[in-house]
Write a protein that holds these residues in place. Structure first.
Motif, PDB file in Angstrom:
ATOM      1  N   ARG A   1     -44.542 -32.133  16.153  1.00 52.03           N
ATOM      2  CA  ARG A   1     -44.714 -33.244  15.222  1.00 52.03           C
ATOM      3  C   ARG A   1     -44.692 -32.739  13.775  1.00 52.03           C
ATOM      4  O   ARG A   1     -44.083 -33.363  12.890  1.00 52.03           O
TER       5      ARG A   1
ATOM      6  N   ASP B   1     -49.627 -31.298   3.869  1.00 52.51           N
ATOM      7  CA  ASP B   1     -51.008 -30.971   3.478  1.00 52.51           C
ATOM      8  C   ASP B   1     -51.397 -29.544   3.864  1.00 52.51           C
ATOM      9  O   ASP B   1     -52.548 -29.283   4.244  1.00 52.51           O
TER      10      ASP B   1
ATOM     11  N   LEU C   1     -36.850 -35.900  -5.403  1.00 54.13           N
ATOM     12  CA  LEU C   1     -36.876 -34.762  -4.478  1.00 54.13           C
ATOM     13  C   LEU C   1     -35.470 -34.320  -4.097  1.00 54.13           C
ATOM     14  O   LEU C   1     -35.215 -33.139  -3.886  1.00 54.13           O
TER      15      LEU C   1
ATOM     16  N   GLN D   1     -35.213 -36.783   4.708  1.00 60.49           N
ATOM     17  CA  GLN D   1     -35.449 -38.205   4.484  1.00 60.49           C
ATOM     18  C   GLN D   1     -34.584 -39.072   5.391  1.00 60.49           C
ATOM     19  O   GLN D   1     -34.024 -40.096   4.966  1.00 60.49           O
TER      20      GLN D   1
ATOM     21  N   GLY E   1     -38.276 -34.370   8.290  1.00 58.66           N
ATOM     22  CA  GLY E   1     -38.185 -35.724   7.734  1.00 58.66           C
ATOM     23  C   GLY E   1     -38.398 -35.731   6.232  1.00 58.66           C
ATOM     24  O   GLY E   1     -37.703 -36.423   5.492  1.00 58.66           O
ATOM     25  N   GLY E   2     -39.363 -34.940   5.789  1.00 57.31           N
ATOM     26  CA  GLY E   2     -39.628 -34.860   4.354  1.00 57.31           C
ATOM     27  C   GLY E   2     -38.482 -34.233   3.591  1.00 57.31           C
ATOM     28  O   GLY E   2     -38.166 -34.639   2.470  1.00 57.31           O
TER      29      GLY E   2
ATOM     30  N   ARG F   1     -46.704 -28.680   0.866  1.00 53.86           N
ATOM     31  CA  ARG F   1     -48.003 -28.844   0.239  1.00 53.86           C
ATOM     32  C   ARG F   1     -48.500 -30.305   0.266  1.00 53.86           C
ATOM     33  O   ARG F   1     -49.609 -30.572   0.714  1.00 53.86           O
ATOM     34  N   TYR F   2     -47.673 -31.207  -0.210  1.00 52.77           N
ATOM     35  CA  TYR F   2     -48.183 -32.563  -0.465  1.00 52.77           C
ATOM     36  C   TYR F   2     -47.874 -33.566   0.641  1.00 52.77           C
ATOM     37  O   TYR F   2     -48.411 -34.653   0.640  1.00 52.77           O
ATOM     38  N   TYR F   3     -46.986 -33.196   1.560  1.00 50.55           N
ATOM     39  CA  TYR F   3     -46.712 -34.109   2.670  1.00 50.55           C
ATOM     40  C   TYR F   3     -47.321 -33.568   3.962  1.00 50.55           C
ATOM     41  O   TYR F   3     -47.941 -34.298   4.721  1.00 50.55           O
TER      42      TYR F   3
ATOM     43  N   LEU G   1     -39.660 -41.106  -6.223  1.00 46.38           N
ATOM     44  CA  LEU G   1     -40.065 -39.781  -5.753  1.00 46.38           C
ATOM     45  C   LEU G   1     -39.037 -39.214  -4.780  1.00 46.38           C
ATOM     46  O   LEU G   1     -38.659 -38.045  -4.866  1.00 46.38           O
ATOM     47  N   ARG G   2     -38.575 -40.049  -3.872  1.00 50.88           N
ATOM     48  CA  ARG G   2     -37.579 -39.572  -2.901  1.00 50.88           C
ATOM     49  C   ARG G   2     -36.300 -39.154  -3.619  1.00 50.88           C
ATOM     50  O   ARG G   2     -35.693 -38.145  -3.294  1.00 50.88           O
TER      51      ARG G   2
ATOM     52  N   LEU H   1     -41.210 -31.982  12.836  1.00 50.07           N
ATOM     53  CA  LEU H   1     -40.440 -33.206  12.613  1.00 50.07           C
ATOM     54  C   LEU H   1     -40.775 -33.819  11.253  1.00 50.07           C
ATOM     55  O   LEU H   1     -39.896 -34.335  10.552  1.00 50.07           O
ATOM     56  N   ARG H   2     -42.041 -33.744  10.887  1.00 50.15           N
ATOM     57  CA  ARG H   2     -42.443 -34.282   9.575  1.00 50.15           C
ATOM     58  C   ARG H   2     -41.835 -33.437   8.459  1.00 50.15           C
ATOM     59  O   ARG H   2     -41.407 -33.971   7.431  1.00 50.15           O
TER      60      ARG H   2
ATOM     61  N   LEU I   1     -38.886 -27.812  -0.565  1.00 48.35           N
ATOM     62  CA  LEU I   1     -39.610 -27.292   0.592  1.00 48.35           C
ATOM     63  C   LEU I   1     -41.088 -27.060   0.278  1.00 48.35           C
ATOM     64  O   LEU I   1     -41.968 -27.506   1.028  1.00 48.35           O
TER      65      LEU I   1
ATOM     66  N   LEU J   1     -42.905 -28.363  -2.021  1.00 47.14           N
ATOM     67  CA  LEU J   1     -43.599 -29.622  -2.302  1.00 47.14           C
ATOM     68  C   LEU J   1     -43.905 -30.388  -1.013  1.00 47.14           C
ATOM     69  O   LEU J   1     -44.985 -30.956  -0.856  1.00 47.14           O
TER      70      LEU J   1
END
Lengths: 181, 336
Positions: free
Chosen positions: A36, A142, A124, A47, A43-44, A138-140, A120-121, A39-40, A133, A135
């Motif tokens: 997961r 966490d 990026l 997009q 995805g980040g 770190r921020y998506y 933002l998208r 995948l995130r 990468l 960002l």
């Protein structure tokens, strides 16, 4: 901050041994806790849910081929995330298509949050892969700097610096876009 | 920008639900050794493949062969497609597969970041594979139908060699920016070859149903490009020549890569649908213009990366000229 990746315990070591011997199911089981997150990350970076799934799939095959490079006792997650990130770098696609996917229907005034998200998208997609990468990590995702550092193969201090630089780079792009909207 | 705001905004902007069953699909594919990318098609390991997957593939191949045989028996070929397999074309296919396999075999060393110690070896492996491929193409008599595509492959191999050659020196000198540019360029070039090779192999999905459809597909985008009426979803080339100057280098390179991908798709559409004999000469001309536009995009990205604004502006102008020429030709070809 504790690293939250999967440390190789005995069960994992067995799975690694089986996977190295060519057992695909064992390798898939090994990846399950990280899937997961991977995948995130994809995805980040991409997009696009379809492309993200494909990228993680390809990264899984690559990881399987390179499983021999993974040292015993090391952490699986940063290693696999690094491969996923690398796979995403090579995905060629139409950035504008994915940027506009999140746009509201024509003629409809965007909510301010939605507009900010699109900004933002878009921003990026205008920066380089490496900046995007760090960002996203770190921020998506966490991730703490220690784990970002493990993923990138650098020191935590360098990871922090990279994140700060990337934020610094993102900011003016978003401001310009905001003014243009 | 406050950290808390950044966390919130990233989550709001990027959060997406994965498709249900994604992990299970990955598990099935890994368990059954089913690669999603067609690049593995040339080096299938039948022994390792699960029997049921092999059986399905064999059945599919037989069904396609049967369908093709029926079509061959009941339909005449249209345009200038060869009525019998051309030995020269088949040899070119074989050469392409062999070189492409050599190229993908180079991908066994990890180089992702400037700290990776295997970057020089990885880059050298790619350089050797690229040179081998380029040398083979030079020595081969290119099938006339693939002349434009062959020229593009050579240009991209040259470009790929240049990017890979830049990786190790920039890594050693610690120039992260130049290292990143070289890496991005090398990765981009690696992905450029896939569609070209699959087209030659005959395994690329059909882009258009007929030659006229292929022309119309290209025309729509090229007209918008020429007129400078950017549609954000599908006309990336409109950004070049109208928006590229003044924006940051990375965004401009992205435009160029996207435009190159579109040009490649247009060319593939044409090559999959041989032109009627009455349009054969014009078709060659059009393919040449698309290849020229692609070469101009390579010049543009090279100039942007080296910071040569004059060369970049010239490349942009030349690109627009090539696109205009292609647009005019397509206009003539589709006119009643």
């Amino acid at each position: 901050v504790a690293i939250t990746g999967t440390l190789f315990q005995q069960a994992d070591a067995d799975l690694v041994r089986l996977a190295r011997a060519g057992d695909g199911a064992a390798f898939a089981d090994l990846l399950r806790p990280e899937y997961r997150t991977a995948l995130r990350l994809a995805g980040g970076l991409l997009q696009d849910a379809d492309e993200a799934e494909d990228a993680v799939q390809e990264a899984a095959f690559t990881a399987w081929r390179r499983l021999g490079n993974l040292r015993e006792g090391s952490t699986l997650r940063p290693w696999f995330l690094g491969i996923v990130a690398n796979q995403c770098r090579s995905v060629r696609r139409d950035r504008w298509r994915s940027v506009t996917k999140g746009a509201p229907p024509e003629g409809e005034a965007p909510m301010s949050d939605a507009a900010e998200s699109i900004d933002l998208r878009r921003a990026l997609l205008r920066i380089g892969h490496d900046e995007r990468l760090v960002l996203v990590l770190r921020y998506y995702l966490d991730l703490p700097f220690e784990e970002i550092a493990s993923t990138l193969g650098i020191s935590p201090k360098a990871a922090r610096t990279r994140v700060e630089r990337a934020v610094h780079r993102l900011k003016p792009i978003m401001q310009v876009q905001g003014a243009a909207v | 920008m406050d950290e808390k705001i950044l966390f919130d905004r990233f989550h709001e902007a990027l959060e997406m639900e994965p498709h249900s069953g994604a992990y299970e699909r990955m598990r099935f594919n890994v368990t059954n050794h089913v690669a999603r990318k067609p690049r593995l098609a040339f080096r299938m390991n039948w022994a390792a493949m699960a029997p049921r997957v092999a059986a399905v593939l064999v059945a599919a191949v037989l069904a396609i062969a049967l369908g093709a045989a029926i079509l061959t028996a009941t339909h005449k070929f249209v345009g200038n497609a060869p009525a019998a397999p051309d030995p020269n074309f088949q040899a070119y296919q074989a050469l392409t597969k062999a070189d492409y396999n050599g190229f993908t075999a180079a991908d066994n060393l990890s180089c992702n970041f400037i700290e990776d110690t295997t970057c020089e070896a990885a880059a050298n492996a790619y350089i050797a594979a690229d040179r081998q491929w380029y040398g083979d193409l030079i020595a081969f008599k290119t099938p006339p139908r693939l002349a434009a595509l062959d020229g593009m492959i050579r240009a991209h191999l040259t470009d790929a060699i240049a990017y890979n050659k830049a990786i190790a020196p920039n890594q050693k000198s610690g120039n992260k920016k130049a290292f990143g540019i070289a890496m991005d360029g090398a990765f981009y070039e690696r992905s450029w070859f896939d569609p070209a090779v699959f087209l030659i192999d005959g395994s690329y999905p059909r882009v258009a149903g007929s030659y006229r459809d292929a022309l119309m597909l290209a025309k729509q985008s090229l007209v918008n490009c020429v007129n400078g009426t950017p549609g954000p979803a599908d006309i990336a080339c409109a950004n070049i020549g109208f928006q590229c100057q003044g924006v940051d280098v990375q965004a401009c390179i992205t435009y160029a890569h996207t435009a190159a991908a579109q040009l490649q798709t247009f060319l593939i559409g044409l090559l999959q649908n041989p032109a009627p004999s009455t349009l054969a000469a014009k078709d060659r001309e059009l393919q040449g213009e698309l290849a020229q536009a692609d070469a101009d995009l390579l010049s543009l990205t090279d100039a942007l990366q080296s910071g040569d604004a004059t060369k970049a502006a010239l490349a942009e102008d030349l690109f627009v000229l090539a696109v205009r020429a292609a647009d005019v030709d397509i206009g003539v070809m589709v006119s009643p």
